[in-house]
Design an enzyme around this catalytic site. Structure first.
Site, PDB file in Angstrom:
ATOM      1  N   GLU A 320       0.880  -1.178  -0.048  1.00 56.47           N
ATOM      2  CA  GLU A 320      -0.236  -0.102  -0.115  1.00 56.47           C
ATOM      3  C   GLU A 320       0.813   1.443  -0.091  1.00 56.47           C
ATOM      4  O   GLU A 320       0.784   1.918   0.949  1.00 56.47           O
ATOM      5  CB  GLU A 320      -0.713   0.098   1.198  1.00 56.47           C
ATOM      6  CG  GLU A 320      -1.769  -1.324   1.399  1.00 56.47           C
ATOM      7  CD  GLU A 320      -2.383  -1.325   2.508  1.00 56.47           C
ATOM      8  OE1 GLU A 320      -1.889  -1.051   3.660  1.00 56.47           O
ATOM      9  OE2 GLU A 320      -3.617  -1.468   2.550  1.00 56.47           O
ATOM     10  N   PRO A 321       1.557   1.631  -0.971  1.00 53.38           N
ATOM     11  CA  PRO A 321       2.545   2.681  -1.006  1.00 53.38           C
ATOM     12  C   PRO A 321       1.496   4.016  -1.309  1.00 53.38           C
ATOM     13  O   PRO A 321       0.636   3.966  -2.225  1.00 53.38           O
ATOM     14  CB  PRO A 321       3.367   2.459  -2.258  1.00 53.38           C
ATOM     15  CG  PRO A 321       2.665   1.689  -3.199  1.00 53.38           C
ATOM     16  CD  PRO A 321       1.791   0.734  -2.418  1.00 53.38           C
ATOM     17  N   GLY A 322       1.934   4.949  -0.787  1.00 53.83           N
ATOM     18  CA  GLY A 322       1.149   6.343  -0.698  1.00 53.83           C
ATOM     19  C   GLY A 322       2.186   7.239  -1.103  1.00 53.83           C
ATOM     20  O   GLY A 322       2.326   7.638  -2.210  1.00 53.83           O
ATOM     21  N   ARG A 323       2.993   7.785  -0.143  1.00 51.90           N
ATOM     22  CA  ARG A 323       4.062   8.594  -0.289  1.00 51.90           C
ATOM     23  C   ARG A 323       4.946   8.341  -1.378  1.00 51.90           C
ATOM     24  O   ARG A 323       5.333   9.156  -2.293  1.00 51.90           O
ATOM     25  CB  ARG A 323       4.821   8.753   1.195  1.00 51.90           C
ATOM     26  CG  ARG A 323       5.985   9.758   1.166  1.00 51.90           C
ATOM     27  CD  ARG A 323       6.672   9.355   2.100  1.00 51.90           C
ATOM     28  NE  ARG A 323       6.059   8.934   3.580  1.00 51.90           N
ATOM     29  CZ  ARG A 323       5.676   9.843   4.383  1.00 51.90           C
ATOM     30  NH1 ARG A 323       5.891  11.133   4.269  1.00 51.90           N
ATOM     31  NH2 ARG A 323       4.990   9.637   5.462  1.00 51.90           N
ATOM     32  N   CYS A 391      -0.203  32.967  11.901  1.00 55.65           N
ATOM     33  CA  CYS A 391       0.536  33.647  13.396  1.00 55.65           C
ATOM     34  C   CYS A 391       0.827  32.465  14.237  1.00 55.65           C
ATOM     35  O   CYS A 391       0.048  32.254  15.334  1.00 55.65           O
ATOM     36  CB  CYS A 391      -1.102  34.307  13.657  1.00 55.65           C
ATOM     37  SG  CYS A 391      -1.632  35.526  12.555  1.00 55.65           S
ATOM     38  N   TYR A 421       0.657  13.992   1.587  1.00 48.73           N
ATOM     39  CA  TYR A 421       0.317  14.467   2.951  1.00 48.73           C
ATOM     40  C   TYR A 421       0.514  16.132   3.257  1.00 48.73           C
ATOM     41  O   TYR A 421       1.113  16.343   4.275  1.00 48.73           O
ATOM     42  CB  TYR A 421       1.280  13.834   4.089  1.00 48.73           C
ATOM     43  CG  TYR A 421       1.143  12.366   3.950  1.00 48.73           C
ATOM     44  CD1 TYR A 421      -0.230  11.617   4.269  1.00 48.73           C
ATOM     45  CD2 TYR A 421       1.994  11.441   3.576  1.00 48.73           C
ATOM     46  CE1 TYR A 421      -0.570  10.421   4.303  1.00 48.73           C
ATOM     47  CE2 TYR A 421       1.981  10.431   3.373  1.00 48.73           C
ATOM     48  CZ  TYR A 421       0.658   9.615   3.650  1.00 48.73           C
ATOM     49  OH  TYR A 421       0.431   8.355   3.697  1.00 48.73           O
TER      50      TYR A 421
HETATM   51  C1  LIG Z   1      -0.708   5.453   5.827  1.00 51.91           C
HETATM   52  C2  LIG Z   1      -0.988   4.000   5.358  1.00 51.91           C
HETATM   53  C3  LIG Z   1      -0.262   3.757   4.088  1.00 51.91           C
HETATM   54  C4  LIG Z   1       0.603   4.607   3.161  1.00 51.91           C
HETATM   55  O1  LIG Z   1       1.707   5.160   3.947  1.00 51.91           O
HETATM   56  P1  LIG Z   1       2.777   5.563   3.120  1.00 51.91           P
HETATM   57  O2  LIG Z   1       3.814   6.127   4.031  1.00 51.91           O
HETATM   58  O3  LIG Z   1       2.127   6.946   2.418  1.00 51.91           O
HETATM   59  O4  LIG Z   1       3.291   4.714   2.091  1.00 51.91           O
HETATM   60  C5  LIG Z   1      -0.525   2.344   3.809  1.00 51.91           C
HETATM   61  N1  LIG Z   1      -1.301   1.438   4.611  1.00 51.91           N
HETATM   62  C6  LIG Z   1      -1.909   1.862   5.645  1.00 51.91           C
HETATM   63  C7  LIG Z   1      -2.708   1.143   6.523  1.00 51.91           C
HETATM   64  C8  LIG Z   1      -1.527   3.179   5.989  1.00 51.91           C
HETATM   65  O5  LIG Z   1      -2.298   3.705   7.354  1.00 51.91           O
END
Ligand SMILES: *Cc1c(COP(=O)(O)O)cnc(C)c1O
Length: 463
Positions: A320-323, A391, A421
């Protein structure tokens, strides 16, 4: 996400004496490809270009601050993950990093699946045509309405995070005449850091069901008894901004250990294992992230090896890559407002945004780089701090930076690696309007999330 975003990195509490930062980079006009999106370069006039467009023109047309997102880079990274993991694995993009309908369509086209963790994220995914069976629903406190919507929509999996939720999802699915595919999220007792590995106390957190205490095994027992749900696997997410694979190694070892216990106790081999996200990216030139193919190879080898020694069929892996997908693809474009030299200390450079468009520095002590992008400069480097217009004295975007000494109001500067993010955590603090996201590709730009207006603000304020 772990609180320390870069715990083993240089702390430079005293930047003036810190060896690391006391020397400015050799060439302030250089753009390290590690931290900038793939199509970033400079044109003949010295202005930075992205997707074939100079930032000066983007600023004129769309204003500042703005998040500028390199669409072809996003697609390439998504595709690299997809290809690296191949047909026997699934890649779920973590929508919380940054989600919009355009992004959902790109993911769909590139063959990725999608993680959501709220009704709002689910609505965005569905409205852009992501097939429900390719969506995973996460969260430690999904509301009954969210659960009902997810089950009714037919999401591919719900990741269960508590004993109450096991029952809630099972009952909801049964009431709707469905059998919902689920995973159980466990905490394996490791927290991954950049170079360091802390083996204590991280089960003491809100996510997941602890493995060590036997609660995870009990959760599996209960889930297997309920008709409304079909338990397809175990989920583990160990942290974020991880560079080193040893945390995944321990996590995979422990998850496979649980799969083995489940087989021994129930005679069931669960078909899937999800190892979460958390893979790091380069925010500064000091970070050395791994390529998706290295990550895929390492994770597949770990799981295969552990399963062989436990005499289990190797389950289908998901990640599950996001970043790691969206982070490097965007930068925030700001206009310099004031430049304030503090004698003997440093120069404070104020931009037209700040903690409302990038909370990560204030929240996690995150590190960023910054560059002058509207022109080049031969001026001497000056030690700077890039701050916002809010501020709060903690309204810092880039804590320690070198910028050219001739920096002046009206110059454009950009902070790279803000795709993840930043827009998704943006706020309206001080009633500052949230910036747009402008996608660029092959010489064309298009707004995918428009800039907020005062009208937007006043519409919510019903007096
Ligand atoms: C936040 C999260 C991700 C993604 O994390 P990254 O650091 O963006 O890769 C994947 N799985 C779960 C369950 C998360 O909470």
């Amino acid at each position: 996400m772990s609180r320390s975003a870069h715990p083993a990195g240089p702390r430079h509490a005293d930047v003036l004496t810190d060896g690391h930062y006391s020397a400015p980079p050799a060439d302030l006009n250089a753009l390290d490809p590690k931290v900038w999106a793939h199509t970033v370069g400079r044109d003949a006039d010295g202005a930075v270009t992205v997707g074939g467009l100079p930032v000066t023109r983007l600023a004129e047309e769309y204003g500042t601050p703005a998040y500028i997102l390199d669409e072809s880079d996003f697609r390439e990274r998504a595709r690299a993950w997809r290809t690296a993991f191949g047909a026997d694995a699934d890649v779920f993009y973590a929508g919380k990093a940054f989600l919009s309908r355009a992004v959902v369509r790109w993911l769909h086209e590139e063959g990725l699946n999608l993680d959501v963790c709220s009704g709002g994220e689910l609505a965005t995914a569905l409205s852009a045509g992501m097939p429900a069976e390719r969506i995973a629903f996460h969260g430690n406190n999904k509301s009954p309405e969210e659960i009902e919507r997810a089950v009714a929509a037919g999401v591919g999996r719900i990741v269960l995070d508590s004993f109450q939720e096991i029952v809630r999802v099972a009952h909801t699915a049964q009431a709707l005449g469905k059998r919902q595919r689920v995973q159980i999220r466990i905490t394996v007792g490791v927290e991954a850091h950049t170079h360091e590995f802390i083996a204590t106390a991280h089960e003491d957190q809100k996510f997941g069901i602890p493995l060590a205490s036997g609660q995870a095994a009990e959760a599996v027992r209960r889930a297997l008894q309920l008709d409304g749900i079909e338990l397809i696997g175990i989920h583990s997410h160990i942290g974020s901004q991880i560079f080193d694979m040893s945390g995944f190694e321990v996590a995979a070892h422990r998850v496979v250990g649980l799969l083995k216990d489940i087989r021994d106790e129930h005679g069931v081999e669960l078909p899937e294992i999800d190892l979460g996200g958390g893979l790091g990216i380069a925010y500064t030139s000091d970070d050395d992230p791994r390529e998706p193919h290295e990550i895929a190879k390492a994770l597949t080898e770990i799981v295969t090896r552990e399963c062989e020694s436990a005499r289990l069929r190797t389950p289908r892996i998901s990640v599950e890559p996001g970043r790691a997908i969206v982070g490097p693809t965007a930068f925030t474009l700001y206009e310099v407002g004031t430049v304030k030299p503090l004698d003997g200390l440093r120069t404070y450079v104020s931009v037209d945004g700040g903690m409302s468009d990038n909370i990560r520095t204030a929240l996690y002590d995150a590190e960023y780089s910054v560059a002058l992008v509207s022109r080049t400069s031969d001026a001497e480097p000056m030690l700077a701090r890039v701050v916002g217009k809010h501020c709060e004295s903690g309204d810092i975007v880039v804590k320690d930076a070198f910028l050219p000494g001739d920096l002046a109001p009206g110059d454009l500067i950009a902070v790279p690696a803000t795709g993840a993010y930043c827009r998704s955590m943006a706020s309206n603090y001080n009633h500052v309007l949230r910036p747009p996201v402008v996608a660029v590709r092959d010489g064309e730009a298009r707004v995918i999330v428009r800039r907020e207006t005062e009208e937007d603000l006043l519409r919510l304020d019903v007096g």
